[in-house]
Design an enzyme around this catalytic site. Structure first.
Site, PDB file in Angstrom:
ATOM      1  N   GLU A 113      -7.750  81.604  79.296  1.00 49.44           N
ATOM      2  CA  GLU A 113      -8.397  80.428  78.666  1.00 49.44           C
ATOM      3  C   GLU A 113      -8.779  79.381  79.696  1.00 49.44           C
ATOM      4  OE1 GLU A 113      -5.485  81.909  77.617  1.00 49.44           O
ATOM      5  OE2 GLU A 113      -6.713  83.085  76.234  1.00 49.44           O
ATOM      6  N   ASP A 116      -5.720  88.920  80.237  1.00 59.80           N
ATOM      7  CA  ASP A 116      -4.980  88.045  79.329  1.00 59.80           C
ATOM      8  C   ASP A 116      -4.952  86.636  79.930  1.00 59.80           C
ATOM      9  OD1 ASP A 116      -3.321  87.271  77.219  1.00 59.80           O
ATOM     10  OD2 ASP A 116      -1.485  87.986  78.191  1.00 59.80           O
ATOM     11  N   ASP A 138      -2.592  86.656  69.907  1.00 61.53           N
ATOM     12  CA  ASP A 138      -1.220  86.748  69.402  1.00 61.53           C
ATOM     13  C   ASP A 138      -1.106  86.416  67.919  1.00 61.53           C
ATOM     14  OD1 ASP A 138      -0.689  87.392  71.973  1.00 61.53           O
ATOM     15  OD2 ASP A 138       0.221  85.474  72.504  1.00 61.53           O
TER      16      ASP A 138
END
Ligand code: MIG
Length: 838
Positions: free
Chosen positions: A439, A436, A514
């Site tokens: 980025e 997770d 999300d």
């Protein structure tokens, strides 16, 4: 939890800055002044000192690379590319007065001398497929580069990876700059991933362009102009691959060859999955599994989100919450459930407290307290593996552990170290890894601006964040995969990632981050999956029920009617969202959800066959109709229905309170999965869809392999293995079932079984040809059941010419008639057989 809700709001306002590509200030490269042929292509010199290289990789694949006002740099490298050793096919170069033409057996690349314009034509028909609207452009000051292609009046666009957008990207404008964008909705751009690959469609024919540039890239597919589609980057090289189809499936095959095929995940990854932020302590996690079994709902995977760690310290366990992780995972295993743990990239910045000594429990530091001295930080700092700014200071961001540092995954040794750290999880029985925040996310600044001077080793190029942000997630997944392969060479890794770059499918699977608990977001997931599939990424899923907000029974039920056929089927929710495990809204909804989860498990032989096909051919499981019916213009922007492989067509209900909908069925005959009714396609029909029903149709001509109901993958063998046969108008049907051990990489060495079944009409009846299976995998003794779904009734059945007994019981070898159709059961002896229904 107030602060989380607040921070979510700020993220949202940051993420919607779509910027048009302004070609105005850009300078075109000069006309051709000379060229030289090499073994694999042609290098053009331009009057302004620029160079353009056109290389032939395959008859339908050409690479175009340009260097502005200088020669090409020595290094030619991309993290996206899997295959570089192409065997150059036959090609030739010819000159005309105004152009130089490179020809392969499929493609003609016409390069105009002045202006420098490239046009791709079909080698057989001479027809133009795609042509430059302007020469390649550069901004000498900002280093921005751009290309503009003529836009066809009826041209449509597909791909670009994970985009919160509809299927057809014509007139859209998109950016690639990996961004943590919770609560994204249609139109939010960019989001988590960068896959700068798209396909253009015109008159039924498709081509592909992969703009392999990891800087921030821009795609303007006819929004700024009615005449061109442009792509641009903030730096790096103009470097693109041109794929000629005309079939999209063929392009996807080549794209997979170039950027890597998806390896098979373990079969249990196709099982039902449950997640939430976060299940703890252990008793709560165990209760979730217990409830699944109590409610007779299948479950294969449980996730632990960020609370299993000591203060969010990676590769540690909070032993107040999970006193003995190994005994916990053992307990789950006994119930057939595997544990997947989250691993973020942000390592808690924790220089050792004064006087602290490294904990003695050196073999299992993950279980020892790390509050004074944290082994992961200590090792990374000592070895110099953390990313630094240009001025040499370590880059410190802020994520869940507070101040955090990040690993330079471009350093081979650091990447290897990271992979090896997974021992702390694998040794405790963890079965899969969830990446997770890669980025990479930074709560101080989600735009990446604060990281622009962060330097990566990058094979000695020492490049900055501008080049490396978009590949960070891919490199983290690569380190993870290679680590898991070293730790467990006999197991297939299961990894899911939030961020990625083109090619990450060779390391990991993905989910779409999300989303919201809304009908809109559920509907959006369909074009998102389809688009990822058209961008080389077959194993996808979204948070079923929605991550942020509040679902209800109706939404959750309808969501499972999509999710039960998505490669990853995972229910997940945010820390302060409302519970929405399948039983949370009462028995009425739960019963319907159970029906779909059980059907998913029955369909596993079919789903597994289709996901294996995706890995091998690059053609995804979750498809837009367009991919199977490329000539059918009714499918060009059809994204509220989908197909699973070539055989199942699903048209879910995507709005509240609806109990029927219009469904488009392409040419051919379709069978309503629920009623068995045959329908002639090529038209729109209205279909009844009360809450317990998702409109689902089987393509006539297909055979759907099915197994028994199960609580988890591997609980039962596929015995009997059933082939549900849906003959077409000519009485024909076919399939090729794929099977293997489901967990090991042995399939790569041929330890699989492929069983071809084909059905033809024979007199008034049918003949089934079961081929001798291919491959060395032996599924053990079992029965095969063939069911002909038609109005046909058998009088007798012959197996290899010998009459077979009629039986009343379905559990013994023999045959019997059904209400509709007939069934035969034989013993699977691994040999070819011919079965005749007369
Ligand atoms: O800042 O780990 O997308 O699935 O539950 C939020 C907590 C961090 C974002 C992921 C989500 C996960 C959550 N994470």
């Amino acid at each position: 939890m107030k602060n989380i809700a607040l921070s979510l709001c700020c993220f949202i306002s940051l993420c919607c800055s779509v910027e048009a590509i302004d070609l105005g200030g850009l300078v075109s490269i000069g006309p051709i002044s000379g060229y030289t042929s090499t073994r694999s292509g042609v290098v053009f010199s331009c009057s302004d000192g620029s160079q353009v290289q056109v290389s032939v990789l395959a008859p339908d694949l050409v690479r175009v690379r340009a260097s502005y006002r200088k020669a090409f740099p020595q290094r030619d490298h991309s993290w996206a590319i899997d295959k570089t050793d192409w065997v150059t096919p036959d090609w030739k170069v010819t000159q005309a007065a105004d152009s130089i033409v490179i020809t392969t057996s499929e493609l003609q690349v016409v390069v105009r001398r002045s202006l420098f314009l490239v046009e791709f034509r079909d080698a057989k028909t001479g027809k133009s497929i795609n042509a430059d609207a302007r020469p390649i452009m550069f901004d000498p000051i900002s280093a921005r580069i751009a290309a503009a292609k003529k836009l066809g009046f009826e041209e449509h666009f597909y791909g670009l990876g994970e985009k919160a957008a509809r299927l057809d990207k014509r007139r859209g404008q998109f950016q690639m700059w990996n961004s943590d964008t919770p609560a994204y909705k249609e139109g939010t751009d960019p989001i988590y991933q960068a896959i700068p690959f798209y396909m253009g469609w015109q008159g039924g024919e498709a081509y592909g362009i992969f703009f392999d540039n990891s800087y921030r890239t821009y795609f303007d597919l006819g929004q700024s102009s009615q005449e061109y589609a442009a792509f641009a980057a903030d730096g790096g090289e103009m470097n693109y691959y041109f794929f000629w189809g005309p079939s999209m499936k063929k392009i996807l095959g080549r794209y997979a060859e170039l950027t890597g095929h998806m390896p098979l995940p373990p079969m249990w990854a196709l099982g039902n999955q449950q997640c939430r932020w976060s299940y703890y302590p252990q008793a709560v996690a165990e209760e979730v599994v217990h409830q699944y079994r109590e409610h007779d709902l299948p479950l294969d995977v449980l996730y632990l989100d960020i609370h299993y760690m000591q203060g969010y310290r990676l590769f540690t366990w909070d032993t107040t919450r999970y006193p003995n992780p190994k005994s916990f995972t053992d307990k789950l295993k006994q119930q057939g459930v595997k544990l997947v743990t989250i691993v973020d990239p942000g390592v808690k910045y924790q220089p050792p407290a004064s006087g602290a000594t490294e904990k003695t429990n050196a073999a299992n530091p993950e279980l020892a307290p790390q509050d004074k001295s944290y082994y992961v930080y200590n090792q990374g700092a000592e070895k110099n593996y953390f990313l630094k700014r240009k001025d040499g200071s370590v880059y410190i961001g802020k994520v869940w552990p507070g101040e955090s540092v990040y690993v330079d995954y471009t350093l081979e040794a650091a990447s290897r170290w990271w992979g090896d750290l997974h021992r702390a999880l694998i040794d405790n029985g963890v079965a899969g890894i969830w990446n997770d925040m890669n980025e990479p996310s930074d709560f101080i600044d989600q735009t990446g601006k604060r990281q622009m001077d962060v330097v990566n080793f990058d094979e000695g190029e020492y490049s900055t964040h501008a080049k490396n942000r978009n590949v960070f997630g891919l490199l983290m997944a690569r380190a993870t995969r290679e680590g898991l392969e070293r730790l467990q060479p006999d197991k297939r890794p299961y990894i899911i990632t939030r961020a990625g770059y083109a090619g990450y499918q060779r390391y990991t699977t993905t989910w779409t981050g999300d989303n919201n608990s809304t009908w809109d977001d559920m509907a959006l997931s369909i074009p998102m999956f389809q688009t990822l599939g058209l961008s080389g990424v077959p194993f996808v899923g979204t948070d079923v029920g929605g991550f942020i907000g509040r679902a209800d029974g109706e939404l959750l039920t309808r969501w499972y009617q999509v999710g039960f056929l998505t490669p990853m089927c995972r229910n997940h929710m945010q820390i302060d969202s409302y519970d929405h495990e399948p039983w949370r809204f009462g028995k009425y909804y739960e019963d319907i959800i159970r029906k779909y989860l059980k059907l998913r498990y029955r369909l596993l032989p079919f789903l597994y066959t289709t996901i294996e096909e995706a890995g091998r051919t690059g053609v995804p499981l979750f498809r837009p109709l367009l991919l199977n019916y490329q000539q059918d213009t009714n499918t060009l922007n059809l994204d509220d229905q989908f197909m699973v492989g070539s055989d199942l067509l699903v048209a879910p209900i995507l709005k509240r309170d609806l109990t029927s909908r219009m469904v488009y069925l392409p040419q051919g005959t379709w069978i309503d999965y629920w009623t068995g009714k045959r329908i002639t396609g090529g038209t729109m029909i209205r279909v009844e869809a009360p809450l317990e029903t998702v409109p689902m149709f089987v393509r006539a001509g297909s055979i759907i392999p099915m197994g028994p109901e199960m609580n988890y993958v591997g609980e039962k063998r596929a015995d009997p293995l059933m082939f549900a046969i849906y003959p077409d108008e000519n009485g024909e049907a076919a399939t090729a079932l794929y099977e293997d051990d489901g967990v090991s990489p042995a399939y790569k060495q041929g330890v699989f079984r492929r069983t071809r079944v084909s059905v033809t009409k024979s007199g008034n009846g049918f003949q089934i040809n079961l081929s001798a299976p291919e491959g060395s995998y032996n599924p053990g003794s079992r029965s095969l059941v063939f069911v002909i779904a038609s109005t046909f009734k058998a009088n007798r059945v012959l197996v290899d010419g010998q009459p077979l007994a009629q039986t009343a019981s379905e559990t013994k070898p023999g045959w019997h008639n059904l209400g509709d159709g007939a069934a035969v059961r034989i013993t699977d002896d691994g040999k070819a057989h011919q079965i005749e229904f007369r």
